[in-house]
Scaffold this motif. Structure first.
Motif, short mmCIF file in Angstrom:
data_model
loop_
_atom_site.label_atom_id
_atom_site.label_comp_id
_atom_site.label_asym_id
_atom_site.label_seq_id
_atom_site.Cartn_x
_atom_site.Cartn_y
_atom_site.Cartn_z
N ALA A 30 57.59 48.02 23.12
CA ALA A 30 56.79 46.96 22.48
C ALA A 30 57.63 46.20 21.47
CB ALA A 30 55.56 47.56 21.80
N SER A 31 58.42 46.91 20.70
CA SER A 31 59.28 46.28 19.72
C SER A 31 60.29 45.36 20.41
CB SER A 31 59.99 47.35 18.90
OG SER A 31 60.79 46.77 17.91
N PHE A 32 60.91 45.86 21.46
CA PHE A 32 61.88 45.05 22.20
C PHE A 32 61.23 43.81 22.81
CE2 PHE A 32 63.79 44.01 26.35
CZ PHE A 32 65.00 43.51 25.90
N LEU A 33 60.08 44.00 23.44
CA LEU A 33 59.40 42.85 24.06
C LEU A 33 58.96 41.83 23.00
CD1 LEU A 33 57.31 44.68 26.80
CD2 LEU A 33 59.41 43.34 27.09
N GLY A 34 58.63 42.31 21.80
CA GLY A 34 58.30 41.41 20.70
C GLY A 34 59.50 40.57 20.29
N VAL A 85 51.01 42.92 10.34
CA VAL A 85 50.33 44.04 11.01
C VAL A 85 50.46 43.94 12.52
CG1 VAL A 85 48.09 45.14 11.37
CG2 VAL A 85 48.74 44.36 9.11
N ARG A 86 50.63 42.73 13.04
CA ARG A 86 50.70 42.57 14.50
C ARG A 86 51.86 43.37 15.11
NH1 ARG A 86 52.79 37.38 13.03
NH2 ARG A 86 54.91 37.15 13.80
N THR A 90 50.96 46.22 17.82
CA THR A 90 51.50 46.11 19.18
C THR A 90 52.24 47.39 19.57
OG1 THR A 90 51.77 43.73 18.87
CG2 THR A 90 53.00 44.73 20.67
N GLU A 91 53.04 47.92 18.64
CA GLU A 91 53.78 49.14 18.92
C GLU A 91 52.83 50.32 19.12
OE1 GLU A 91 56.30 49.36 15.51
OE2 GLU A 91 57.65 47.79 16.24
N ALA A 92 51.79 50.41 18.31
CA ALA A 92 50.83 51.52 18.43
C ALA A 92 50.05 51.43 19.74
CB ALA A 92 49.88 51.52 17.24
N VAL A 93 49.61 50.24 20.10
CA VAL A 93 48.84 50.07 21.34
C VAL A 93 49.72 50.38 22.55
CG1 VAL A 93 47.72 48.34 22.81
CG2 VAL A 93 47.14 48.49 20.38
N MET A 94 50.95 49.89 22.53
CA MET A 94 51.85 50.16 23.66
C MET A 94 52.20 51.64 23.73
SD MET A 94 53.43 48.66 26.19
CE MET A 94 54.50 47.26 26.18
N GLY A 95 52.39 52.29 22.58
CA GLY A 95 52.64 53.73 22.57
C GLY A 95 51.48 54.50 23.16
#
Length: 123
Positions: A30-34, A85-86, A90-95
């Motif tokens: 998620a971090s990378f895609l962000g 917070v986004r 995003t990282e939490a949801v993808m995890g």
């Protein structure tokens, strides 16, 4: 036939440890895609290190998905600027999605997606 990652490793790795690892990998994606979603439209390269709004380069410890944001209380370590917070959401949801997809009730789709990817690679 339904099998999850937990069933495939045959109990070699404890379930909570495996789920934590899978969640971390999901957060990292998620971090990378962000980064990709932010840099490509701006005409920037996706190569290179991430930086803070103040311009300082982030360290590896600053970029641990979710955990860094929690430890630093949602603020940048170098300048104390608020981190949106986004990013952590995003990282939490993808995890969580990775855990459901690879370890949980949606694990059957892992086999389907793997088969589609393998077919695409072979063609």
């Amino acid at each position: 036939m339904r099998s999850s990652l937990i069933e495939l490793v045959g109990g070699v790795i404890p379930t909570p440890l495996l789920a934590t690892y899978v969640a971390f990998i999901g957060g990292a994606w998620a971090s990378f895609l962000g980064v990709v979603a932010e840099r490509i439209p701006a005409g920037k390269s996706i190569n290179g290190r991430s930086s803070c709004v103040c311009g300082r380069q982030l360290t590896a410890l600053d970029m641990v998905p979710v955990l860094s944001w929690v430890i630093m209380q949602g603020k940048a370590r170098c300048c104390k600027a608020q981190v949106p917070v986004r990013y952590v959401a995003t990282e939490a949801v993808m995890g969580a999605a990775f855990v459901l997809f690879f370890c949980g009730p949606l694990a059957w789709s892992f086999a389907v997606v793997s088969a589609v990817i393998a077919t695409g690679i072979l063609l």
